[in-house]
Design a protein around this motif. Sequence first.
Motif, PDB file in Angstrom:
ATOM      1  N   GLU A  12       0.897  -1.334   0.169  1.00 18.64           N
ATOM      2  CA  GLU A  12       0.042   0.062  -0.005  1.00 18.64           C
ATOM      3  C   GLU A  12       0.983   1.530   0.035  1.00 18.64           C
ATOM      4  O   GLU A  12       1.921   1.473   0.865  1.00 18.64           O
ATOM      5  N   ALA A  13       0.763   2.342  -0.843  1.00 19.39           N
ATOM      6  CA  ALA A  13       1.334   3.482  -0.982  1.00 19.39           C
ATOM      7  C   ALA A  13       0.630   4.640  -0.223  1.00 19.39           C
ATOM      8  O   ALA A  13       1.382   5.633   0.164  1.00 19.39           O
ATOM      9  N   ARG A  14      -0.765   4.496   0.010  1.00 18.55           N
ATOM     10  CA  ARG A  14      -1.237   5.469   0.552  1.00 18.55           C
ATOM     11  C   ARG A  14      -1.074   5.453   1.899  1.00 18.55           C
ATOM     12  O   ARG A  14      -0.838   4.457   2.586  1.00 18.55           O
ATOM     13  N   GLY A  47      -3.401  -2.252   8.354  1.00 21.43           N
ATOM     14  CA  GLY A  47      -3.199  -1.718   9.685  1.00 21.43           C
ATOM     15  C   GLY A  47      -1.854  -1.642  10.384  1.00 21.43           C
ATOM     16  O   GLY A  47      -2.091  -1.577  11.515  1.00 21.43           O
ATOM     17  N   ALA A  48      -0.946  -1.950   9.556  1.00 23.35           N
ATOM     18  CA  ALA A  48       0.401  -2.016  10.182  1.00 23.35           C
ATOM     19  C   ALA A  48       0.561  -0.553  10.899  1.00 23.35           C
ATOM     20  O   ALA A  48       0.595   0.519  10.038  1.00 23.35           O
ATOM     21  N   GLU A  49       1.384  -0.446  11.948  1.00 25.23           N
ATOM     22  CA  GLU A  49       1.985   0.883  12.398  1.00 25.23           C
ATOM     23  C   GLU A  49       3.163   0.992  11.479  1.00 25.23           C
ATOM     24  O   GLU A  49       3.910   0.385  11.198  1.00 25.23           O
ATOM     25  N   ARG A  50       3.483   2.415  11.223  1.00 27.53           N
ATOM     26  CA  ARG A  50       4.412   2.633  10.233  1.00 27.53           C
ATOM     27  C   ARG A  50       5.041   3.989  11.034  1.00 27.53           C
ATOM     28  O   ARG A  50       4.284   4.757  11.688  1.00 27.53           O
ATOM     29  N   GLU A  51       6.328   4.270  10.855  1.00 28.05           N
ATOM     30  CA  GLU A  51       6.994   5.182  11.670  1.00 28.05           C
ATOM     31  C   GLU A  51       8.200   5.605  10.684  1.00 28.05           C
ATOM     32  O   GLU A  51       9.053   4.633  10.216  1.00 28.05           O
TER      33      GLU A  51
END
Length: 196
Positions: free
Chosen positions: A27-29, A56-60
């Motif tokens: 997913e790019a969004r 739903g993965a947390e990204r940072e």
Amino acid sequence: MTIVLPAARSSAEARLYVELQPCDCGEARFAPQVEVVALADGDLATRYHGTCPSCGAEREFLMRLPAEPGPATGSSYGGFSYGGPEPSQLIDPGQWLAAADRYADLVPADSAVLDPAQLRRATAALSRAVAALDEVRKFIPADADQVPVDAFTSDTGRRLHRREPDRFRRDRLTALRDTYAGLLHGDDTSNDRVDT
């Protein structure tokens, strides 16, 4: 484990870097929250964080803030620029060229039929394409005529360079940049789309 990336020279560069990093699910969004945080070593960083809308993965992403912000250089069109005179530490020349292509593709071939809102969007996209091409050219050493192979550090950049190495020559980058800049100025000499 959190990885702290090199310094972003501007918020525009940091945002583009985040846009170029899809989630592991593809997913790019990503609509991150943004905040400035203090690192353990006392430096400041910009933190982009949120949840992937697909899996739903947390990204940072943590990018150091430059110790001393340098003067912005690059495109002077509308004052838009990605950073100072030094090459990016976050985005490689192939990624910059791919971004320039993506922005230029957003510009309709016939600007004479655009309403004011469409014209503003097209102008913003073309300004970003010009600024991204300025960024590619920053990787070319003063005594060279093309981007050196070792400047390509991303898979995207290496693939684009292998496929089309001539696109990274100074003369081609300058010609393309000048064509886009001419379109921004309304030059009648370039009514046709440019072959990138």
